[in-house]
Write an enzyme that holds these catalytic residues in place. Structure first.
Site, mmCIF file in Angstrom:
data_model
loop_
_atom_site.group_PDB
_atom_site.id
_atom_site.type_symbol
_atom_site.label_atom_id
_atom_site.label_comp_id
_atom_site.label_asym_id
_atom_site.label_seq_id
_atom_site.Cartn_x
_atom_site.Cartn_y
_atom_site.Cartn_z
ATOM 1 N N ALA A 65 92.227 -75.631 -13.775
ATOM 2 C CA ALA A 65 93.576 -76.178 -13.906
ATOM 3 C C ALA A 65 94.330 -75.921 -12.602
ATOM 4 O O ALA A 65 94.035 -74.961 -11.883
ATOM 5 C CB ALA A 65 94.291 -75.517 -15.076
ATOM 6 N N GLY A 109 89.086 -74.409 -15.904
ATOM 7 C CA GLY A 109 89.116 -75.705 -16.591
ATOM 8 C C GLY A 109 88.003 -76.639 -16.153
ATOM 9 O O GLY A 109 87.595 -77.520 -16.913
ATOM 10 N N GLU A 112 85.172 -75.615 -18.199
ATOM 11 C CA GLU A 112 85.473 -76.048 -19.573
ATOM 12 C C GLU A 112 85.270 -77.552 -19.748
ATOM 13 O O GLU A 112 84.824 -78.008 -20.800
ATOM 14 C CB GLU A 112 86.906 -75.642 -19.939
ATOM 15 C CG GLU A 112 87.042 -74.123 -20.042
ATOM 16 C CD GLU A 112 88.488 -73.682 -20.209
ATOM 17 O OE1 GLU A 112 89.296 -73.979 -19.295
ATOM 18 O OE2 GLU A 112 88.801 -73.065 -21.227
ATOM 19 N N GLU A 132 89.849 -66.939 -15.296
ATOM 20 C CA GLU A 132 91.279 -66.884 -15.638
ATOM 21 C C GLU A 132 91.798 -65.457 -15.723
ATOM 22 O O GLU A 132 92.969 -65.197 -15.451
ATOM 23 C CB GLU A 132 91.543 -67.623 -16.959
ATOM 24 C CG GLU A 132 91.496 -69.149 -16.835
ATOM 25 C CD GLU A 132 90.108 -69.750 -16.979
ATOM 26 O OE1 GLU A 132 89.111 -69.000 -16.944
ATOM 27 O OE2 GLU A 132 90.022 -70.980 -17.120
HETATM 28 N N1 CAA Z 1 94.501 -74.902 -8.514
HETATM 29 C C1 CAA Z 1 95.178 -75.341 -7.428
HETATM 30 N N2 CAA Z 1 94.659 -75.346 -6.189
HETATM 31 C C2 CAA Z 1 93.403 -74.890 -6.027
HETATM 32 C C3 CAA Z 1 92.629 -74.421 -7.108
HETATM 33 C C4 CAA Z 1 93.224 -74.455 -8.402
HETATM 34 N N3 CAA Z 1 92.553 -74.064 -9.508
HETATM 35 N N4 CAA Z 1 91.432 -74.022 -6.636
HETATM 36 C C5 CAA Z 1 91.450 -74.253 -5.313
HETATM 37 N N5 CAA Z 1 92.634 -74.768 -4.935
HETATM 38 C C6 CAA Z 1 93.083 -75.146 -3.579
HETATM 39 C C7 CAA Z 1 93.382 -73.918 -2.752
HETATM 40 O O1 CAA Z 1 94.663 -73.445 -3.022
HETATM 41 C C8 CAA Z 1 93.197 -74.470 -1.371
HETATM 42 O O2 CAA Z 1 94.363 -75.184 -1.009
HETATM 43 P P1 CAA Z 1 94.977 -75.029 0.492
HETATM 44 O O3 CAA Z 1 93.888 -75.569 1.391
HETATM 45 O O4 CAA Z 1 96.180 -75.919 0.435
HETATM 46 O O5 CAA Z 1 95.235 -73.593 0.700
HETATM 47 C C9 CAA Z 1 92.068 -75.481 -1.520
HETATM 48 O O6 CAA Z 1 92.016 -75.792 -2.901
HETATM 49 C C10 CAA Z 1 90.721 -74.920 -1.122
HETATM 50 O O7 CAA Z 1 90.519 -73.708 -1.841
HETATM 51 P P2 CAA Z 1 90.090 -72.331 -1.136
HETATM 52 O O8 CAA Z 1 90.623 -72.261 0.257
HETATM 53 O O9 CAA Z 1 90.448 -71.216 -2.069
HETATM 54 O O10 CAA Z 1 88.499 -72.561 -1.080
HETATM 55 P P3 CAA Z 1 87.367 -71.448 -1.064
HETATM 56 O O11 CAA Z 1 86.111 -72.186 -0.755
HETATM 57 O O12 CAA Z 1 87.744 -70.314 -0.188
HETATM 58 O O13 CAA Z 1 87.304 -70.885 -2.560
HETATM 59 C C11 CAA Z 1 87.273 -71.075 -4.982
HETATM 60 C C12 CAA Z 1 86.909 -71.727 -3.617
HETATM 61 C C13 CAA Z 1 86.440 -69.786 -5.181
HETATM 62 C C14 CAA Z 1 86.941 -72.081 -6.058
HETATM 63 C C15 CAA Z 1 88.777 -70.711 -4.978
HETATM 64 O O14 CAA Z 1 89.523 -71.852 -4.562
HETATM 65 C C16 CAA Z 1 89.306 -70.288 -6.315
HETATM 66 O O15 CAA Z 1 89.069 -69.157 -6.734
HETATM 67 N N6 CAA Z 1 90.057 -71.181 -7.000
HETATM 68 C C17 CAA Z 1 90.729 -70.875 -8.244
HETATM 69 C C18 CAA Z 1 89.746 -70.847 -9.388
HETATM 70 C C19 CAA Z 1 90.461 -70.466 -10.673
HETATM 71 O O16 CAA Z 1 91.048 -69.438 -10.798
HETATM 72 N N7 CAA Z 1 90.351 -71.378 -11.679
HETATM 73 C C20 CAA Z 1 90.975 -71.168 -12.962
HETATM 74 C C21 CAA Z 1 92.320 -71.843 -13.013
HETATM 75 S S1 CAA Z 1 93.220 -71.476 -14.497
HETATM 76 C C22 CAA Z 1 92.546 -72.508 -15.682
HETATM 77 O O17 CAA Z 1 91.669 -73.298 -15.428
HETATM 78 C C23 CAA Z 1 93.176 -72.360 -17.053
HETATM 79 C C24 CAA Z 1 92.537 -73.182 -18.131
HETATM 80 O O18 CAA Z 1 91.647 -72.756 -18.817
HETATM 81 C C25 CAA Z 1 93.027 -74.515 -18.414
#
Ligand code: CAA
Length: 258
Positions: A65, A109, A112, A132
């Site tokens: 998400a 998500g 999921e 999460e």
């Molecule tokens: N939401 C918004 N933006 C996201 C994102 C997310 N879930 N995941 C990545 N991005 C964005 C980053 O902010 C970044 O943007 P900028 O370039 O503007 O800074 C861009 O995508 C690239 O990401 P990274 O620089 O972090 O890339 P990376 O290769 O270093 O890492 C990753 C990749 C490990 C996937 C890391 O991005 C990450 O941990 N992302 C979040 C994953 C997460 O926590 N997901 C769960 C979300 S909550 C959810 O999903 C609730 C539900 O059940 C509905």
């Protein structure tokens, strides 16, 4: 004009939906989930389509998400607007087979969404996690329910409570995915499978999907009864008679999807 958050193309009887927010690793926001839901319903309602593929980029199926939009939401915002329910759950209405083709990150998500598909083909680069907990959040798009059903409680707890990331081989061994293929073969293997499936009788595919999904919802006795009635209903289908006679005649069946 901003680019569409998804791209949809048709290849014969297969509809392919590509998630298209590469700069955000396909983070799932409302615009994307609204568009995905609409595309799924359009393809599901199209009698010329027999199977649907959802895919992402080489780097990410979807990173979850969209945290940037969620960060300041309040309880009232999400409760009143029906967050998740209002658009993420559209996929549950789809009666045709849906195949996820996953390369790179399938997190939160994104994982999921893959779990909500019927078949998951993983590239060797695929990584699955429900991280999460790191945000003091919760897998809220079916993850706490579908993951234990897919891989069992012990492994699901490990993933949900520690944010453990599974590589494709682990995800295959645990039963989270259907098959693992080299990255270079992900799209061709998925298309080959989708074309094969979409060539079968559509009402038979729909009945099978409904019956297998029933296994998650019903007791064994109720599930077996459901399956038996679904089998009986096959005898009302022209395709089923065609399929059996074609076998006996040693020829290829010609299905009318009826
Ligand atoms: N939401 C918004 N933006 C996201 C994102 C997310 N879930 N995941 C990545 N991005 C964005 C980053 O902010 C970044 O943007 P900028 O370039 O503007 O800074 C861009 O995508 C690239 O990401 P990274 O620089 O972090 O890339 P990376 O290769 O270093 O890492 C990753 C990749 C490990 C996937 C890391 O991005 C990450 O941990 N992302 C979040 C994953 C997460 O926590 N997901 C769960 C979300 S909550 C959810 O999903 C609730 C539900 O059940 C509905």
């Amino acid at each position: 004009m901003s680019e569409s958050p998804i791209l949809t193309v048709r290849h014969g009887r297969v509809g392919v939906i590509s998630l298209n927010r590469p700069a955000q690793l396909n983070a799932l926001n409302d615009a994307l989930m609204d568009a995905l839901g609409k595309a799924l319903l359009d393809l599901d309602g199209d009698s010329d389509i027999g199977a649907i593929v959802i895919t992402g980029s080489d780097k990410a199926f979807a990173a979850g998400a969209d945290i940037a939009v969620m960060a300041d939401w309040t309880y009232m915002d999400v409760f009143q607007s029906g967050f998740i329910t209002r658009n993420w759950e559209t996929i549950r209405q789809v009666r045709k087979p849906v195949i996820a083709a996953v390369a790179g990150y399938a997190m939160g998500g994104g994982c999921e969404l893959a779990l909500a598909c019927d078949i998951v083909i993983a590239a060797e680069s695929a990584q699955f996690a429900l991280p999460e907990i790191k945000l003091a959040m919760l897998p809220g798009a079916g993850g706490t329910q579908r993951l234990p059903r897919a891989i069992g409680k012990a492994k699901a707890m490990d993933m949900c409570l520690s944010a453990r990331m599974l590589n494709a081989e682990e995800a295959d061994r645990y039963g989270l995915v259907s098959r693992v293929v080299p990255d270079a073969e992900l799209q061709t293997t998925t298309m080959k499978l989708a074309i094969q499936i979409s060539g079968y009788s559509l009402p038979a595919l729909m009945a099978i999907k409904e019956s297998v999904n029933r296994a998650h919802e019903a007791s064994l006795t109720e599930g077996i009864l459901f399956e038996r009635r679904a089998l009986h209903a096959r005898f009302a289908s022209a395709d089923a008679h065609e399929g059996m006679h074609a076998f006996l005649d040693k020829r290829k069946p010609v299905f009318q999807h009826r």
